[in-house]
Scaffold this active site. Sequence first.
Site, short mmCIF file in Angstrom:
data_model
loop_
_atom_site.label_atom_id
_atom_site.label_comp_id
_atom_site.label_asym_id
_atom_site.label_seq_id
_atom_site.Cartn_x
_atom_site.Cartn_y
_atom_site.Cartn_z
N GLY A 72 -0.52 6.89 -2.10
CA GLY A 72 -0.16 8.04 -1.28
C GLY A 72 1.18 8.64 -1.69
O GLY A 72 1.37 9.86 -1.64
N THR A 73 2.10 7.79 -2.09
CA THR A 73 3.43 8.27 -2.50
C THR A 73 3.30 9.21 -3.70
O THR A 73 3.89 10.29 -3.73
CB THR A 73 4.33 7.06 -2.84
OG1 THR A 73 4.46 6.27 -1.66
CG2 THR A 73 5.69 7.49 -3.33
N GLN A 183 -1.98 8.99 7.43
CA GLN A 183 -2.39 8.21 8.62
C GLN A 183 -3.62 8.84 9.29
O GLN A 183 -4.12 8.31 10.28
CB GLN A 183 -1.23 8.14 9.64
CG GLN A 183 -0.03 7.34 9.15
CD GLN A 183 -0.31 5.84 9.05
OE1 GLN A 183 -1.21 5.31 9.70
NE2 GLN A 183 0.47 5.15 8.23
N ALA A 204 -5.94 4.68 0.26
CA ALA A 204 -7.07 3.84 0.67
C ALA A 204 -6.66 2.65 1.54
O ALA A 204 -7.43 2.22 2.40
CB ALA A 204 -7.80 3.32 -0.58
N CYS A 333 8.62 0.87 4.61
CA CYS A 333 9.70 1.07 3.64
C CYS A 333 11.04 0.70 4.24
O CYS A 333 12.02 0.49 3.55
CB CYS A 333 9.78 2.52 3.20
SG CYS A 333 8.21 3.19 2.80
N1 PLP Z 1 2.86 8.74 3.94
C1 PLP Z 1 2.61 8.07 5.08
C2 PLP Z 1 2.54 8.81 6.37
C3 PLP Z 1 2.43 6.69 5.06
O1 PLP Z 1 2.20 6.03 6.21
C4 PLP Z 1 2.49 6.01 3.81
C5 PLP Z 1 2.36 4.54 3.76
O2 PLP Z 1 3.17 3.82 4.29
C6 PLP Z 1 2.71 6.76 2.65
C7 PLP Z 1 2.91 8.12 2.75
C8 PLP Z 1 2.76 6.10 1.30
O3 PLP Z 1 1.49 5.68 0.89
P1 PLP Z 1 1.33 4.54 -0.24
O4 PLP Z 1 1.71 3.25 0.43
O5 PLP Z 1 -0.11 4.57 -0.64
O6 PLP Z 1 2.25 4.90 -1.34
#
Ligand code: PLP
Length: 385
Positions: A72-73, A183, A204, A333
Amino acid sequence: MKRAYLDNAATTPVRSEVIKVMGNTLRYSFGNPSSTQHSYGREARSIIEESRIRIAKNIKAYPSEIIFTSCGTEANNIILRSAVIDLKVQCILTSPLEHYSVLQTVSDLSYRYKVLVEFIKIEDKGIIDLNHLEMVLKKNFTKRRILVSLMYANNEIGNLLEIDKVGILCKKYNTYFHSDTIQIIGNYPINMKKSPLDFATASAHKFYGPKGIGFVFIREKFVKKIKPLITGGNQEYGIRSGTENVYGIVGLSKALHLACCNLTNHMEKILNLKLYCISELKKTIPNIVFNGLSDTPDKSVPTILNIFYPKKDHLLYFHLDLMGVSISNGSSCNSIGFKNISHVIKSIDNKNLLKDMTPIRISFGFFNNKKDVDLLIKAFNKIKN
Ligand code: PLP
């Protein structure tokens, strides 16, 4: 010892059906999806494309609007950076409540490209001030190309954005609209045909799939305008190079399908659990404070409940864990150091409660039941005494 995992907004357990399909893909479908000269490669390619079709169906998008990423990042990075580099965005409107994958990226874009970043004001309970959003749009729209980036569901307090109202404003001021929907996708209904979003993101591991795989939704009219940030093999419609994570993609697709097929039932089950938890918490901790809109069912996602425990204790999460309850202080994080306080809670705490209280995010998932809530309540009772 009995354990209760109540940190599903950080990550969810992987469904056994997903593990099975991933295992089979790893074992038998190992071809490189770009090696279409032979059947091994073609098989891997067709697994990817079938997965893309299934994902698109589940969120009512076109398959060509789905681009796979490593998480997601990365997905949020692709959208924000491409908006500036390829779509010539010069101004990003966002909020202080965004995930760091948005906040740190916009800060980097402001440093590297001198992009103007404006933060939309937050009202009581973490609600995005739409009057302020309109004011800032009005001020900038004739001077600069704008991207609005506001998350649909906040990962710490669960607040839902009034997405259609923001969409109307974006249309009125001819602005691109990105939302971190990480989310939402797999946990809450979304229909890309009807949605006002130009760009959305998914991961995922938030919906019982594997870590290390996500996707961006890019509305069809923009797909050809986006150039790769990672160059090389021209995979993913030329937007993201690198041999595809075939078993991750198949796992994502299976997990999303299972989540979306039963979404109404899942949401009802999880909401009932949240309501049960709210009522038990009120009995156990009379002066409890609920953060954001997380205790308002139609204004927050069912999965997230955020509270202030009425005592300052940096080790509270640790004590609860020793009693078998896994919860967190908010964004994962932030939890590397116990003393780090969430930027979201800091931004919405206008009564200065943080100095005497400890924020806790309780996040529910499909595999939880009332016994998990009972274990949490039992642990709080022990801590109190
Ligand atoms: N954005 C939101 C709202 C999230 O909750 C998260 C995950 O903690 C992310 C971005 C980042 O996703 P990923 O862990 O797949 O990098």
